[in-house]
Motif scaffolding. Structure first.
Motif, PDB file in Angstrom:
ATOM      1  N   ARG A   1       0.823  -1.204   0.000  1.00 33.64           N
ATOM      2  CA  ARG A   1       0.000   0.000   0.000  1.00 33.64           C
ATOM      3  C   ARG A   1       0.863   1.262   0.000  1.00 33.64           C
ATOM      4  NH1 ARG A   1      -5.266   0.893   3.933  1.00 33.64           N
ATOM      5  NH2 ARG A   1      -6.100   2.723   2.849  1.00 33.64           N
ATOM      6  N   ILE A   2       0.328   2.307  -0.627  1.00 38.49           N
ATOM      7  CA  ILE A   2       0.975   3.613  -0.588  1.00 38.49           C
ATOM      8  C   ILE A   2       0.649   4.264   0.761  1.00 38.49           C
ATOM      9  CG2 ILE A   2       1.079   5.924  -1.616  1.00 38.49           C
ATOM     10  CD1 ILE A   2       2.299   3.780  -3.377  1.00 38.49           C
ATOM     11  N   HIS A   3       1.709   4.640   1.493  1.00 37.81           N
ATOM     12  CA  HIS A   3       1.488   5.294   2.780  1.00 37.81           C
ATOM     13  C   HIS A   3       1.003   6.726   2.579  1.00 37.81           C
ATOM     14  CE1 HIS A   3       2.657   7.643   6.369  1.00 37.81           C
ATOM     15  NE2 HIS A   3       2.337   6.550   7.030  1.00 37.81           N
ATOM     16  N   THR A   4       1.752   7.516   1.804  1.00 34.51           N
ATOM     17  CA  THR A   4       1.374   8.909   1.545  1.00 34.51           C
ATOM     18  C   THR A   4       1.432   9.193   0.051  1.00 34.51           C
ATOM     19  OG1 THR A   4       2.263   9.617   3.695  1.00 34.51           O
ATOM     20  CG2 THR A   4       1.863  11.334   2.040  1.00 34.51           C
ATOM     21  N   LEU A   5       0.357   9.760  -0.454  1.00 32.61           N
ATOM     22  CA  LEU A   5       0.281  10.171  -1.851  1.00 32.61           C
ATOM     23  C   LEU A   5       0.341  11.697  -1.907  1.00 32.61           C
ATOM     24  CD1 LEU A   5      -0.341   9.726  -4.898  1.00 32.61           C
ATOM     25  CD2 LEU A   5      -2.781   9.780  -4.286  1.00 32.61           C
TER      26      LEU A   5
ATOM     27  N   PHE B   1      -8.170   7.974  -9.514  1.00 29.92           N
ATOM     28  CA  PHE B   1      -6.785   7.621  -9.199  1.00 29.92           C
ATOM     29  C   PHE B   1      -6.601   7.401  -7.703  1.00 29.92           C
ATOM     30  CE2 PHE B   1      -2.291   8.809  -8.396  1.00 29.92           C
ATOM     31  CZ  PHE B   1      -1.666   7.926  -9.256  1.00 29.92           C
ATOM     32  N   VAL B   2      -7.137   8.311  -6.897  1.00 30.67           N
ATOM     33  CA  VAL B   2      -7.008   8.196  -5.448  1.00 30.67           C
ATOM     34  C   VAL B   2      -7.736   6.954  -4.936  1.00 30.67           C
ATOM     35  CG1 VAL B   2      -7.621   9.258  -3.232  1.00 30.67           C
ATOM     36  CG2 VAL B   2      -6.639  10.651  -5.056  1.00 30.67           C
ATOM     37  N   ARG B   3      -8.919   6.718  -5.441  1.00 32.06           N
ATOM     38  CA  ARG B   3      -9.705   5.567  -4.969  1.00 32.06           C
ATOM     39  C   ARG B   3      -9.043   4.241  -5.351  1.00 32.06           C
ATOM     40  NH1 ARG B   3     -15.581   5.626  -6.724  1.00 32.06           N
ATOM     41  NH2 ARG B   3     -15.801   4.165  -4.994  1.00 32.06           N
ATOM     42  N   ARG B   4      -8.426   4.188  -6.517  1.00 34.06           N
ATOM     43  CA  ARG B   4      -7.800   2.932  -6.949  1.00 34.06           C
ATOM     44  C   ARG B   4      -6.524   2.654  -6.162  1.00 34.06           C
ATOM     45  NH1 ARG B   4      -8.000   1.846 -13.343  1.00 34.06           N
ATOM     46  NH2 ARG B   4      -7.331  -0.176 -12.544  1.00 34.06           N
TER      47      ARG B   4
ATOM     48  N   SER C   1      -2.964   5.633   2.452  1.00 34.21           N
ATOM     49  CA  SER C   1      -3.350   5.926   3.837  1.00 34.21           C
ATOM     50  C   SER C   1      -3.578   7.425   4.034  1.00 34.21           C
ATOM     51  CB  SER C   1      -2.255   5.444   4.799  1.00 34.21           C
ATOM     52  OG  SER C   1      -2.046   4.055   4.665  1.00 34.21           O
ATOM     53  N   ARG C   2      -2.898   8.232   3.237  1.00 33.98           N
ATOM     54  CA  ARG C   2      -2.943   9.677   3.424  1.00 33.98           C
ATOM     55  C   ARG C   2      -2.693  10.363   2.092  1.00 33.98           C
ATOM     56  NH1 ARG C   2       1.787  12.801   5.342  1.00 33.98           N
ATOM     57  NH2 ARG C   2       1.123  14.848   6.094  1.00 33.98           N
ATOM     58  N   VAL C   3      -3.380  11.488   1.871  1.00 34.57           N
ATOM     59  CA  VAL C   3      -3.166  12.275   0.661  1.00 34.57           C
ATOM     60  C   VAL C   3      -2.757  13.689   1.054  1.00 34.57           C
ATOM     61  CG1 VAL C   3      -4.155  13.160  -1.471  1.00 34.57           C
ATOM     62  CG2 VAL C   3      -4.885  10.955  -0.602  1.00 34.57           C
ATOM     63  N   VAL C   4      -1.696  14.184   0.424  1.00 39.77           N
ATOM     64  CA  VAL C   4      -1.232  15.549   0.661  1.00 39.77           C
ATOM     65  C   VAL C   4      -1.336  16.323  -0.649  1.00 39.77           C
ATOM     66  CG1 VAL C   4       0.710  17.018   1.324  1.00 39.77           C
ATOM     67  CG2 VAL C   4       0.361  14.812   2.475  1.00 39.77           C
ATOM     68  N   PRO C   5      -2.200  17.335  -0.735  1.00 40.48           N
ATOM     69  CA  PRO C   5      -2.275  18.144  -1.963  1.00 40.48           C
ATOM     70  C   PRO C   5      -1.017  18.990  -2.107  1.00 40.48           C
ATOM     71  CG  PRO C   5      -3.701  19.074  -0.251  1.00 40.48           C
ATOM     72  CD  PRO C   5      -3.172  17.776   0.293  1.00 40.48           C
TER      73      PRO C   5
END
Length: 264
Positions: free
Chosen positions: A59-63, A227-230, A234-238
């Motif tokens: 899993r991606i921890h932070t996007l 993209f985010v849903r797929r 765990s976390r998204v940073v704009p």
């Protein structure tokens, strides 16, 4: 691209960002197992989430996400649909008046797909400035090779100009530089900011017409959401700052929704 490289205590992998030529997303994998993806400027596609480094189960921890168009009004068409529409407009304009001069707006890099599409349907060379010619040669694009490009404005009816010059007044001056050669000028200004949710309405003054084309090398709202849903990080940073409160709420909501249902 796609090859993991050791950098300090991490592995770094570059992934095609589908932005301007050479743009890459950065996937960082730490020794403790955490994985970070920084999209940089990018245009999300379904194929991105299927890239091996992003679908290997970890899993991606932070996007870190390019949120340029993270607002519901920016659900503009795909690049493919937009490029096809531009090509059709060029064909129609040429049929109405074979003496039409065509102009495509461009930045230092970017918008190459639009330039290529118009050049192919018109079957003509592309006139650019000497500086732009050097840049395009560096990009090594097969469809914009030496046989397609020229610095002679008088040798072709397709010109590429800086985006800032695509104004009714500026284009009228450009057209006036070819007296008696062209009857009208049709320009395409490709940018996502041109999207209004309706069929593009051209600006016209005299014999100059500008089409604002909703072509962008950044993701639309719906593409960002998918993209985010797929990826389900765990976390998204704009990364386009300052990010409005509505953007942060949308990102949090997308994470709460979980992955999309499988297709029927």
């Amino acid at each position: 691209m796609g090859v993991a490289t050791r950098v300090g205590d991490s592995k770094l992998t570059l992934l095609d960002a589908n932005h301007c030529p050479g743009a890459a997303m950065l996937l960082v994998e730490r020794l403790d197992g955490r994985r970070f993806l920084h999209t940089g400027d990018f245009r999300a596609t379904d194929a991105m989430a299927e890239l091996q480094p992003l679908r290997d189960g970890a899993r991606i921890h932070t996007l870190y996400l390019d949120n340029t168009y993270c607002s519901p009004e920016f659900c503009f068409p795909s690049q493919e649909e937009t490029v096809e529409a531009v090509a059709m407009l060029a064909v129609e304009a040429l049929a109405l008046d074979p003496s039409t001069l065509f102009v495509v707006g461009s930045y230092t890099v970017g918008k190459e797909k639009v330039i290529i599409a118009v050049a192919e349907v018109l079957n003509c060379k592309v006139a650019v400035t000497p500086d732009k010619l050097r840049i395009l040669r560096c990009l090594d694009l097969e469809s914009l090779g030496a046989q397609r490009l020229t610095t002679s404005w008088a040798s072709t009816q397709l010109h590429v100009l800086p985006m800032a010059r695509l104004t009714l007044q500026g284009l009228a001056r450009h057209l006036a530089g070819f007296p008696g050669r062209y009857g009208r000028l049709v320009a395409f200004k490709p940018t996502g900011w041109a999207y209004s949710g309706t069929t593009p309405r051209p600006q016209t003054r005299g014999n100059v017409t500008i089409y604002g084309i909703p072509y962008s090398e950044h993701s639309s709202y719906s593409e960002l959401r998918q993209f985010v849903r797929r990826l389900a990080p765990s976390r998204v940073v704009p990364t386009v700052m300052p990010a409005p409160t509505a953007t942060r709420r949308a990102l949090a909501r997308w994470l709460g929704e979980g992955p999309p249902s499988p297709p029927p």
